[in-house]
Design a protein around this motif. Structure first.
Motif, PDB file in Angstrom:
ATOM      1  N   SER A   1      46.944  40.474  43.011  1.00  0.00           N
ATOM      2  CA  SER A   1      46.497  41.542  42.117  1.00  0.00           C
ATOM      3  C   SER A   1      45.008  41.420  41.822  1.00  0.00           C
ATOM      4  O   SER A   1      44.273  42.414  41.812  1.00  0.00           O
ATOM      5  CB  SER A   1      47.291  41.495  40.807  1.00  0.00           C
ATOM      6  N   LEU A   2      44.542  40.181  41.582  1.00  0.00           N
ATOM      7  CA  LEU A   2      43.115  39.974  41.346  1.00  0.00           C
ATOM      8  C   LEU A   2      42.299  40.345  42.576  1.00  0.00           C
ATOM      9  O   LEU A   2      41.240  40.981  42.470  1.00  0.00           O
ATOM     10  CB  LEU A   2      42.865  38.519  40.953  1.00  0.00           C
TER      11      LEU A   2
ATOM     12  N   GLU B   1      36.276  50.590  35.589  1.00  0.00           N
ATOM     13  CA  GLU B   1      36.962  50.321  34.335  1.00  0.00           C
ATOM     14  C   GLU B   1      36.609  48.925  33.839  1.00  0.00           C
ATOM     15  O   GLU B   1      36.119  48.080  34.595  1.00  0.00           O
ATOM     16  CB  GLU B   1      38.479  50.441  34.511  1.00  0.00           C
ATOM     17  N   LEU B   2      36.886  48.707  32.543  1.00  0.00           N
ATOM     18  CA  LEU B   2      36.582  47.398  31.951  1.00  0.00           C
ATOM     19  C   LEU B   2      37.358  46.281  32.644  1.00  0.00           C
ATOM     20  O   LEU B   2      36.859  45.156  32.759  1.00  0.00           O
ATOM     21  CB  LEU B   2      36.903  47.414  30.464  1.00  0.00           C
ATOM     22  N   ARG B   3      38.560  46.580  33.104  1.00  0.00           N
ATOM     23  CA  ARG B   3      39.359  45.538  33.765  1.00  0.00           C
ATOM     24  C   ARG B   3      38.649  45.036  35.031  1.00  0.00           C
ATOM     25  O   ARG B   3      38.778  43.846  35.384  1.00  0.00           O
ATOM     26  CB  ARG B   3      40.755  46.053  34.104  1.00  0.00           C
ATOM     27  N   HIS B   4      37.916  45.920  35.693  1.00  0.00           N
ATOM     28  CA  HIS B   4      37.156  45.482  36.869  1.00  0.00           C
ATOM     29  C   HIS B   4      36.077  44.473  36.464  1.00  0.00           C
ATOM     30  O   HIS B   4      35.885  43.441  37.127  1.00  0.00           O
ATOM     31  CB  HIS B   4      36.507  46.683  37.568  1.00  0.00           C
TER      32      HIS B   4
ATOM     33  N   LEU C   1      43.395  35.136  33.823  1.00  0.00           N
ATOM     34  CA  LEU C   1      43.642  36.532  33.468  1.00  0.00           C
ATOM     35  C   LEU C   1      45.128  36.853  33.325  1.00  0.00           C
ATOM     36  O   LEU C   1      45.480  37.980  32.966  1.00  0.00           O
ATOM     37  CB  LEU C   1      43.033  37.450  34.532  1.00  0.00           C
TER      38      LEU C   1
ATOM     39  N   THR D   1      41.902  44.026  42.761  1.00  0.00           N
ATOM     40  CA  THR D   1      40.972  44.530  41.745  1.00  0.00           C
ATOM     41  C   THR D   1      39.524  44.328  42.190  1.00  0.00           C
ATOM     42  O   THR D   1      38.681  45.226  42.034  1.00  0.00           O
ATOM     43  CB  THR D   1      41.211  43.813  40.399  1.00  0.00           C
TER      44      THR D   1
ATOM     45  N   VAL E   1      47.328  37.170  35.732  1.00  0.00           N
ATOM     46  CA  VAL E   1      47.741  38.098  36.780  1.00  0.00           C
ATOM     47  C   VAL E   1      47.996  37.277  38.041  1.00  0.00           C
ATOM     48  O   VAL E   1      47.671  36.091  38.109  1.00  0.00           O
ATOM     49  CB  VAL E   1      46.672  39.183  37.048  1.00  0.00           C
TER      50      VAL E   1
ATOM     51  N   ARG F   1      35.937  42.578  33.726  1.00  0.00           N
ATOM     52  CA  ARG F   1      36.509  41.320  33.214  1.00  0.00           C
ATOM     53  C   ARG F   1      37.062  40.474  34.374  1.00  0.00           C
ATOM     54  O   ARG F   1      36.927  39.238  34.361  1.00  0.00           O
ATOM     55  CB  ARG F   1      37.592  41.619  32.187  1.00  0.00           C
ATOM     56  N   ALA F   2      37.687  41.133  35.321  1.00  0.00           N
ATOM     57  CA  ALA F   2      38.210  40.388  36.474  1.00  0.00           C
ATOM     58  C   ALA F   2      37.073  39.761  37.282  1.00  0.00           C
ATOM     59  O   ALA F   2      37.147  38.595  37.694  1.00  0.00           O
ATOM     60  CB  ALA F   2      39.040  41.327  37.353  1.00  0.00           C
TER      61      ALA F   2
END
Length: 277
Positions: free
Chosen positions: A33-34, A4-7, A27, A37, A29, A9-10
């Motif tokens: 959580s980071l 996913e895009l969140r992966h 981010l 990810t 977060v 961006r992280a």
């Protein structure tokens, strides 16, 4: 689990900051959580991207290669999104007499940056806005709006008297606004700019003939059912062989508004149109 895009961006935030704590703050977060990810990303790719060491942050060879591709993918996606958002159409609704000079200028400037304006003639712009068939309404009637709508006044317009060519008022001299308070009045209840409250004193028993659009209104005036008053633009944009437009020096101006939905929040293209307008 799919990538996913969140992966992406992280991962890029971690690469840029070189530190889990700073990347998590960037981010908005938590650090755990980071970390989860990034671990998910490594499981999806079935490779280790980040060297596990307490001394320093470093990437593996696969991590360095993936960083290049991830940055290109996000840059390409952001570019496509920005271009599509610039080209997004904004539907503008009006009931009658679009203010041509103003609108031509706004449309030219909005479309110069890639936007597109769709024009819709509707009897009731507020109803069309609520039904989401248009994005922005041009409106000349000051009304109490529901909480889901917002308005901005963008102009005032001179108001002129409209009377039948057969009426004595068509050629009467020295007319004043208060002189008209006793005459039968034709009122467009949906989008008209003038009704019996447009005079300081409301006379009981004054005859009011109601209609719901401009076409009906002008035909009723032409038939001498009553007088009316409209923005001066009607003189050149809506001539009628049976109607005479008269200047009234002390006539109160009418107001032109832009109205849009606030719930849900307006799109980026709608906000850009409002800023342009």
């Amino acid at each position: 689990m799919d990538l996913e895009l969140r992966h992406l961006r992280a991962y890029l935030a971690l690469c840029d900051e070189g530190n889990y704590t700073r990347a998590a703050q960037r981010l908005h977060v938590t650090q755990p959580s980071l970390t989860r990810t990034i671990q998910q990303l490594e499981r999806i790719l079935d490779t280790r991207l980040v060297e596990r060491t307490s001394r320093r942050f470093d990437l593996t060879d696969d991590g360095v290669e993936f960083r290049v591709h991830a940055r290109r993918i996000l840059a390409d996606l952001d570019t496509v999104c920005a271009e599509l958002q610039l080209r997004a159409a904004v539907a503008v609704g009006f009931s009658w007499l679009l203010p041509d000079t103003w609108f031509a200028d706004v449309r030219t400037r909005f479309e110069a940056v890639g936007g597109h304006v769709e024009i819709h003639r509707v009897d009731d712009p507020i109803a069309a806005l609520t039904a989401r068939t248009i994005d922005i309404a041009l409106y000349r009637k000051q009304i109490r709006l529901p909480r889901t709508l917002a308005a901005r006044e963008i102009a005032t317009e001179r108001r002129v008297l409209a009377v039948s060519a057969e009426s004595p008022l068509a050629h009467a001299g020295n007319l004043r606004w208060d002189d008209l308070a006793t005459y039968p009045l034709v009122v467009n209840t949906i989008s008209g700019t003038t009704d019996e409250t447009s005079w300081p004193t409301r006379l009981p028993g004054r005859q009011v003939i109601e209609c719901t659009n401009f076409d009906e209104w002008i035909e009723l005036v032409a038939a001498d059912r009553g007088i009316g008053a409209v923005p001066e633009l009607a003189r050149t944009r809506a001539p009628h062989p049976g109607v005479v437009y008269r200047d009234i020096p002390d006539a109160p101006p009418s107001h032109l508004y832009l109205i849009w939905r606030t719930d849900p929040a307006p799109s980026r293209s709608v906000r850009r149109f409002l800023d342009t307008a």
